[in-house]
Design an enzyme around this catalytic site. Structure first.
Site, short mmCIF file in Angstrom:
data_model
loop_
_atom_site.label_atom_id
_atom_site.label_comp_id
_atom_site.label_asym_id
_atom_site.label_seq_id
_atom_site.Cartn_x
_atom_site.Cartn_y
_atom_site.Cartn_z
CD GLU A 243 9.44 4.28 17.91
OE1 GLU A 243 8.22 4.03 18.30
OE2 GLU A 243 10.22 5.18 18.49
CD GLU B 131 7.23 8.17 24.53
OE1 GLU B 131 7.99 7.49 24.88
OE2 GLU B 131 6.80 8.80 23.11
CG HIS C 170 10.99 8.80 20.23
ND1 HIS C 170 9.47 9.83 20.80
CD2 HIS C 170 10.48 7.59 20.46
CE1 HIS C 170 8.94 9.48 21.62
NE2 HIS C 170 9.39 7.91 21.51
#
Length: 454
Positions: A90, A167, A87
């Site tokens: 990415e 996040e 992640h």
């Protein structure tokens, strides 16, 4: 850019190749047409010498193109101490490439009226764009740069790590997100299927540029990539654009399969995470689900839909409409190459949590014990057929379906073939999947809230 809890629909199921040509040593496959007639849509596939798999489906009447690339590496292939690295990578590729700054990447397609996005899930990391057909080359160029030529600079990592930690904080403040991570961990334990896609604060803070560059070198090359496009696109045109934008010049790379331990599923039990600062108790009751390729998946999808797939479902009618115990109650399922997960989510006031849970179990137990009536089965087939057809009327859905043929090695099936499989569902198949997957006595219960339920 996001972590994604992916629910695969049966519209992503696929079928058999019927025309094969070889051009200059490259396999070119045209895969079954919808209904009949030469003008009906076809899925085309080319496996290129550098290992890149390319699929396309022209959709008559479309004026835009959905274009995506899937990297065969994600959370399932991580080590526990590097949880979240897929992640984080990415995110990091968007911080700049050899020829574009972060701002230029952000402007590249939006200023053309298009969109650019990415997500990480358990088995794949995906980058995708939606553009007018005249801008397909722009989309291929941008995504190719992101995948093959990111800068991955330490100074960018210092900033993006803070973004990921925010996040994680956002998820921590969202109980209906947390509960699914808790359920995955309870179901899969220390297996990577149970990892948090975002990672943890500890693992994200420990990741450095060497981890990102190592993953990039292992996975971000044509031998581990699937490209798919749908909409106003011709297959040879797509191949030409990939050649012009550098995709075909990239070396294959190491395609040795990543080692993944066999899945072991935890037995029935209950877990509770105490949170006094929230007004509801959030619960997931579920277990192992259907994997990709399981022939029972159509019957499973039908039972799952009738139990918790909408306002007419048994759970919605019982828990919300009849008893008034919850605003949100629904079933969910995710399919993977080697296993699956499914369950029921419900959120309600702590004082009524046990009553709501008991009502969910009663609904599940009734279906597991008695199956569905002939009338429900017939209605379920009509509903599932309608959902299949309507889900395939968007070019993004068709792009995902195209990619799934290569990602899971399943055959491509036309809409007519899929509907025939739905029509073939019988009471015995329904009874089998209901007993094997929906019996609440086989499920794991996880809850999040002021006090536990059981």
């Amino acid at each position: 850019m996001s972590a994604r809890r992916v629910v695969m629909t049966e519209s992503a199921v696929i079928a058999a190749a019927i025309v094969v040509d070889v051009v200059d040593g490259t396999a070119v496959v045209a895969i079954g047409a919808e209904a009949s007639g030469a003008s009906a849509p076809q899925l085309h596939r080319t496996d290129l010498p550098n290992g890149l798999t390319v699929l396309s489906e022209a959709v008559p009447g479309a004026r835009s193109v959905a274009f995506g690339a899937w990297v065969r590496a994600a959370t399932l292939h991580e080590q526990s101490e590097q949880m979240g690295v897929s992640h984080l990578l990415e995110h990091m590729v968007f911080k700049g490439t050899r020829s574009r700054s972060a701002q230029e990447i952000a402007l590249s397609l939006e200023t053309l009226g298009g969109s650019l996005d990415a997500y990480t899930e358990r088995e794949h990391t995906s980058y995708q764009a939606r553009v007018l057909d005249e801008h397909l080359a722009d989309a291929a160029s941008v995504i190719g740069e992101l995948i093959f030529h990111p800068l991955l600079r330490p100074e960018d990592l210092a900033l993006e790590r803070k973004v990921i930690l925010e996040e994680i904080s956002m998820v921590d403040d969202t109980p209906d997100d947390i509960i699914f991570d808790v359920h995955n961990r309870a179901l899969w334990g220390d297996h990577p299927h149970g990892y948090a896609i975002l990672g943890t604060r500890e693992t994200v803070q420990a990741l450095d540029v060497s981890h990102l560059r190592g993953l990039h070198a292992r996975a971000y090359h044509p031998g581990r990539l699937v490209v798919a496009a749908s909409g106003r696109v011709e297959h040879q045109q797509l191949l030409d654009i990939l050649g012009q934008t550098g995709w075909l010049d990239e070396p294959r790379g190491d395609t040795t399969p990543f080692a993944v331990d066999p899945v072991e599923v935890a037995g029935p039990h209950a877990e509770h995470v105490k949170r006094k600062d929230i007004a509801q108790t959030h619960m997931v009751l579920g277990g192992q689900g259907i994997r990709h390729g399981d022939p029972r998946r159509f019957a499973f999808a039908l039972v799952d839909m009738l139990l918790g797939g909408g306002m007419s479902s048994r759970l919605f009618q019982k828990v919300r409409e009849e008893l008034g115990l919850a605003y949100s109650v629904h079933s969910f399922s995710s399919a993977y190459a080697d296993t699956g997960a499914h369950g029921v989510y419900v959120a309600t006031a702590p004082a009524s949590a046990q009553e709501a849970l008991d009502a969910v179990r009663d609904v599940l137990r009734d279906v597991a014990t008695n199956g569905l009536s002939a009338e429900e089965l017939a209605a379920g087939k009509r509903q599932l057929r309608g959902q299949l057809v309507m889900s395939m009327e968007g070019i993004s859905s068709r792009m995902y379906r195209a990619a799934t043929t290569a990602l899971y090695g399943e055959p491509f099936r036309t809409i007519d073939e899929l509907m025939a499989l739905v029509d073939a569902i019988d009471e015995e198949q329904v009874r089998e999947v209901a007993q094997d997957f929906f019996d609440p006595d086989r499920h794991i219960l996880v809850s999040l809230g002021p006090r536990a339920v059981r």
